[in-house]
Design an enzyme around this catalytic site. Structure first.
Site, PDB file in Angstrom:
ATOM      1  N   CYS A  50       0.844  -1.189   0.000  1.00 29.54           N
ATOM      2  CA  CYS A  50       0.000   0.000   0.000  1.00 29.54           C
ATOM      3  C   CYS A  50       0.885   1.246   0.000  1.00 29.54           C
ATOM      4  CB  CYS A  50      -0.866   0.017   1.244  1.00 29.54           C
ATOM      5  SG  CYS A  50      -1.796  -1.502   1.486  1.00 29.54           S
TER       6      CYS A  50
ATOM      7  N   ARG B  66       4.022   0.778  -6.955  1.00 29.72           N
ATOM      8  CA  ARG B  66       4.143  -0.232  -5.916  1.00 29.72           C
ATOM      9  C   ARG B  66       3.028  -1.261  -5.999  1.00 29.72           C
ATOM     10  NH1 ARG B  66       7.190   2.721  -1.579  1.00 29.72           N
ATOM     11  NH2 ARG B  66       6.314   1.344  -0.034  1.00 29.72           N
TER      12      ARG B  66
ATOM     13  N   TRP C 242      -3.422  -2.340  -1.344  1.00 29.15           N
ATOM     14  CA  TRP C 242      -3.152  -3.671  -1.903  1.00 29.15           C
ATOM     15  C   TRP C 242      -3.839  -4.626  -0.929  1.00 29.15           C
ATOM     16  CZ3 TRP C 242      -1.319  -5.761  -6.187  1.00 29.15           C
ATOM     17  CH2 TRP C 242      -0.821  -7.070  -6.165  1.00 29.15           C
TER      18      TRP C 242
ATOM     19  N   ASN D  37      -0.898   1.016   6.246  1.00 30.67           N
ATOM     20  CA  ASN D  37      -0.141  -0.044   5.564  1.00 30.67           C
ATOM     21  C   ASN D  37       0.241  -1.062   6.630  1.00 30.67           C
ATOM     22  OD1 ASN D  37      -0.225   1.650   3.409  1.00 30.67           O
ATOM     23  ND2 ASN D  37       1.984   2.048   3.327  1.00 30.67           N
ATOM     24  N   GLY D  38       0.176  -2.340   6.302  1.00 27.23           N
ATOM     25  CA  GLY D  38       0.570  -3.366   7.264  1.00 27.23           C
ATOM     26  C   GLY D  38      -0.605  -4.241   7.634  1.00 27.23           C
TER      27      GLY D  38
ATOM     28  N   GLU E 168      17.457 -15.763 -12.795  1.00 27.50           N
ATOM     29  CA  GLU E 168      16.988 -14.384 -12.919  1.00 27.50           C
ATOM     30  C   GLU E 168      16.290 -14.155 -14.263  1.00 27.50           C
ATOM     31  OE1 GLU E 168      16.330 -12.151 -11.026  1.00 27.50           O
ATOM     32  OE2 GLU E 168      16.419 -10.258 -12.086  1.00 27.50           O
TER      33      GLU E 168
ATOM     34  N   LYS F 181      12.430 -12.953 -14.587  1.00 29.32           N
ATOM     35  CA  LYS F 181      12.042 -11.745 -15.332  1.00 29.32           C
ATOM     36  C   LYS F 181      10.938 -12.081 -16.325  1.00 29.32           C
ATOM     37  CE  LYS F 181      13.222  -9.335 -13.329  1.00 29.32           C
ATOM     38  NZ  LYS F 181      14.054  -9.384 -12.186  1.00 29.32           N
TER      39      LYS F 181
ATOM     40  N   GLU G 209       7.480 -13.052 -14.500  1.00 30.80           N
ATOM     41  CA  GLU G 209       6.766 -12.049 -13.709  1.00 30.80           C
ATOM     42  C   GLU G 209       6.124 -10.948 -14.545  1.00 30.80           C
ATOM     43  OE1 GLU G 209       8.892  -9.573 -10.870  1.00 30.80           O
ATOM     44  OE2 GLU G 209      10.716  -9.780 -12.017  1.00 30.80           O
TER      45      GLU G 209
ATOM     46  N   HIS H 118      18.222 -34.768 -14.754  1.00 28.18           N
ATOM     47  CA  HIS H 118      17.596 -35.454 -13.618  1.00 28.18           C
ATOM     48  C   HIS H 118      16.077 -35.276 -13.604  1.00 28.18           C
ATOM     49  CE1 HIS H 118      21.473 -36.517 -12.002  1.00 28.18           C
ATOM     50  NE2 HIS H 118      21.876 -35.253 -12.161  1.00 28.18           N
TER      51      HIS H 118
ATOM     52  N   LYS I  80       5.660  -3.796  -5.903  1.00 28.19           N
ATOM     53  CA  LYS I  80       7.093  -3.532  -5.948  1.00 28.19           C
ATOM     54  C   LYS I  80       7.783  -3.999  -4.677  1.00 28.19           C
ATOM     55  CE  LYS I  80      11.004  -1.914  -7.377  1.00 28.19           C
ATOM     56  NZ  LYS I  80      11.755  -2.869  -8.224  1.00 28.19           N
TER      57      LYS I  80
HETATM   58  O1  M6R Z   1      13.137  -4.949  -2.301  1.00 29.21           O
HETATM   59  P1  M6R Z   1      13.743  -6.316  -2.314  1.00 29.21           P
HETATM   60  O2  M6R Z   1      14.988  -6.388  -3.119  1.00 29.21           O
HETATM   61  O3  M6R Z   1      13.938  -6.884  -0.932  1.00 29.21           O
HETATM   62  O4  M6R Z   1      12.665  -7.228  -3.036  1.00 29.21           O
HETATM   63  C1  M6R Z   1      12.841  -8.617  -3.125  1.00 29.21           C
HETATM   64  C2  M6R Z   1      11.913  -9.212  -4.153  1.00 29.21           C
HETATM   65  O5  M6R Z   1      10.578  -9.017  -3.793  1.00 29.21           O
HETATM   66  C3  M6R Z   1      12.134  -8.596  -5.551  1.00 29.21           C
HETATM   67  O6  M6R Z   1      13.465  -8.730  -5.952  1.00 29.21           O
HETATM   68  C4  M6R Z   1      11.240  -9.285  -6.599  1.00 29.21           C
HETATM   69  O7  M6R Z   1      11.603 -10.624  -6.752  1.00 29.21           O
HETATM   70  C5  M6R Z   1      11.303  -8.527  -7.920  1.00 29.21           C
HETATM   71  N1  M6R Z   1      10.012  -8.062  -8.293  1.00 29.21           N
HETATM   72  C6  M6R Z   1      11.759  -9.358  -9.054  1.00 29.21           C
HETATM   73  O8  M6R Z   1      11.860  -8.612 -10.222  1.00 29.21           O
END
Ligand code: M6R
Length: 607
Positions: free
Chosen positions: A2, A27, A73, A99-100, A480, A484, A487, A503, A602
């Site tokens: 949020c 976010r 959120w 938030n929280g 990675e 990418k 997501e 395997h 985010k």
């Molecule tokens: O802010 P952070 O680096 O702690 O976030 C960790 C993950 O949530 C973040 O890297 C997430 O996997 C990304 N959206 C990937 O692109």
């Protein structure tokens, strides 16, 4: 995650709140709302959906000068108009944004219902608003304080009351909140981006602290009303850094920023003549760091992939046993930690709930803790014993790109810094640092070939299953690349250490399946070539990332994306770039919302 924005001053609050909410959009959110104090009346407007829906409901001619705004959120209750924030108390005079998660909201709700309170929403935030309303006797700060004493959980809140028209009361525990200091006006936000257009002077609210904010002053106290004095800090980021600057998406902008962001990250930290690394943030604990018998790197998502590269570099350069652990696993198992263990939390935002909890666990068990963090003043930065900032500038796109390369670069610097104090010679350090210094220019060269990555995306973006393979330092790159792609384009992609394919996952490969193989020159080159042959034998279409000048791979792979040569530990910094570009273009070609992918935020500040 949020978002919170608040304004109290002499200008109309509404445009400032909406602009702030727009800057918080990245976010992720599913509903939004504002509360304004208009001539002694509290006016709340909120709605599920996009900010534009809310904007259509608002009267921008109105001139209230105090207000709070929120992007939500959903956690407690579906993303509906009723569940959107602000939430109000029964009298309708008090509004709360939050938030929280309030963990004891069930018990509090039952208690309040027994007292005759009728709830309108399913949210834990309304429970808090109702509780504050019950305690209110003409002093909002006091009522918030009393309510928070009954609450357990995590929160960042902003509260306004129609009877106190020039006041915002704020409090935080476990969720970020900062106060922007202006002239004759003050602001409040969960993220510096929301207020950067108005001030760069901020005060970070600490855990268990409250603030009473008026246009002229900010008074900070603990939850027990003990006064707190804080330094005003300067936000380093500029407004242009949080704008698109002609790019179609923040992700693309951030991919292209990597040469410059890495230059900033490395600036002043490398001494080639002495073969030395300068990391001011580690100076005071260097002795303890070199004594560490074991290192644990903990993180989530992309940051975890960077940490995995870090593990390989630490073991090679420092020769200290190093593990990489998902923060969400670390926090709940019973890890063996003693005062010889160094725990390093890697995080872009510095606010990820799992990483913060892992850090708390490590501290409680006596570990020395470090942060590798991008956001200055964030919770992880403040709660670690020491650390190193990435300095790669704000990352707005949900898909992490420049933070990944920044994290790997900082971990490389740390590996060299500590390795040099153990057994690495100045000459070996100079060689490593010279190569690291060349990375920004080498990324510039790769970015000139963006069209080739786009062509690969175009050819395969309709395929619903992709594999990514890598060995050694390129294994985290494969992970990675797959993350990418999945997501932002919603294509199923799996990253694997290439040798693991036989395997089980090899059974997935069929005619035309895109298999991205990170096959840069290095100690495992011959092995990865034989993995490519195994894929081809099963009909897979190989997209290779290879080192410039490699002709052999051209004969084997359908497509080759070349990257310049560098030392093996630094190859992830180059090999990841074409994979970021493939993911970006595949998502665009599939019509996906690149910067705000579905179901993602985010910063993941709740479990
Ligand atoms: O802010 P952070 O680096 O702690 O976030 C960790 C993950 O949530 C973040 O890297 C997430 O996997 C990304 N959206 C990937 O692109």
């Amino acid at each position: 995650m949020c978002g919170i924005i608040g304004y109290v001053g002499s200008r109309p609050a509404l445009p400032i709140l909406i602009e702030g909410l727009r800057r918080l959009e990245y976010r992720g959110y599913d509903s939004a709302g504002v509360a304004l104090i208009d001539h002694g009346q509290l006016k709340v407007t909120k709605s599920a959906g996009r900010l534009s829906v809310l904007e259509q409901m608002l009267d921008f001619e109105a001139d209230p000068t105090t207000g709070i705004g929120h992007t939500r959120w959903a956690t407690h209750g579906a993303p509906t108009d009723v569940n959107a924030h602000p939430q109000q108390d029964a009298s309708g005079n008090i509004a709360v944004i939050h938030n929280g998660i309030i963990e004891n909201d069930r018990a509090l709700r039952t208690y309040l219902e027994r007292q005759g309170v009728v709830f309108r929403s399913e949210t834990d935030t309304e429970v808090l608003a109702q509780l504050i309303g019950r305690f209110y006797e003409g002093n909002l700060e006091q009522a918030v304080r009393q309510a928070l004493h009954d609450v357990s959980g995590a929160y960042a809140i902003a509260v306004v009351c129609s009877q106190e028209p020039n006041v915002i009361v704020a409090a935080r525990k476990g969720s970020p909140l900062l106060i922007g200091i202006g002239k004759g006006e003050n602001l409040l936000a969960s993220d510096a981006a929301a207020i950067l257009a108005h001030t760069t002077q901020v005060v970070y609210l600490g855990d268990g602290e409250m603030a009473h904010i008026t246009p002229q002053h900010v008074r900070m106290t603990t939850l027990d009303a003990i006064p707190v004095t804080k330094n005003v800090e300067e936000i380093e980021w500029s407004l242009s850094e949080i704008e698109l600057a002609g790019y179609e998406h923040f992700m693309l902008k951030e991919i292209h920023e990597q040469p410059a962001s890495l230059e900033t990250c490395l600036r002043g930290r490398i001494d080639l003549r002495e073969g030395a690394v300068h990391l001011g943030g580690l100076r005071d604990c260097t002795r303890e760091l070199t004594r560490a018998k074991r290192i644990i790197l903990t993180a989530c998502g992309t940051a975890w992939h960077a940490a995995l590269v870090g593990k390989y570099m630490f073991e090679e350069l420092i020769r200290t046993p190093t593990e990489t652990e998902y923060a969400s696993e670390f926090r709940y198992r019973n890890p063996v930690i003693d005062d010889g263990t160094l725990v390093i939390a890697v995080s872009q935002s510095g606010e990820t709930a799992d990483t913060l909890a892992a850090l708390a666990e490590a501290k409680q068990r006596g570990a020395l803790t470090l942060g590798v963090v991008n956001v200055v003043g964030s919770s992880i930065a403040r709660e670690t014993d020491a650390g190193v900032y990435l300095h790669v500038g704000p990352e707005i796109g949900v898909a992490s790109t420049k933070a990944f390369t920044g994290q790997v670069a900082v971990l490389a610097l740390m590996a060299c810094y500590l390795g040099r104090r153990k057994h690495l010679s100045p000459a070996a350090c100079t060689q490593f640092l010279t190569a690291l210094n060349q990375i920004p220019d080498q990324i510039r060269q790769i970015l000139q070939h963006e069209e080739e990555a786009r062509a690969v995306a175009e050819r395969y973006c309709e395929k619903e299953n992709w594999l990514y393979l890598g060995r050694g330092y390129n294994y985290p790159v494969a992970l990675e690349g797959a993350l990418k792609l999945k997501e932002i384009s919603y294509i199923h992609a799996e990253g694997l250490p290439a040798a693991e394919m036989k395997h089980g996952p090899i059974a997935l490969i069929n005619e035309g399946m895109p298999v991205v193989v990170v096959a840069t020159a290095g100690t495992q080159y011959e092995k990865i070539i034989s993995n490519i042959q195994q894929v081809k034998a099963r009909g897979g279409s190989v997209i290779a990332v290879a080192t410039e000048g490699d002709r052999e791979i051209k004969r084997l792979a359908e497509h080759v994306l070349y990257v310049p040569d560098t030392l093996e530990p630094l190859q992830p910094l180059l090999a990841v770039i074409p994979l970021q570009l493939i993911a970006y273009h595949a998502a665009v070609l599939r019509g996906c919302n690149v910067d705000k992918p579905r179901n993602l935020a985010k910063s993941v500040t709740v479990e």
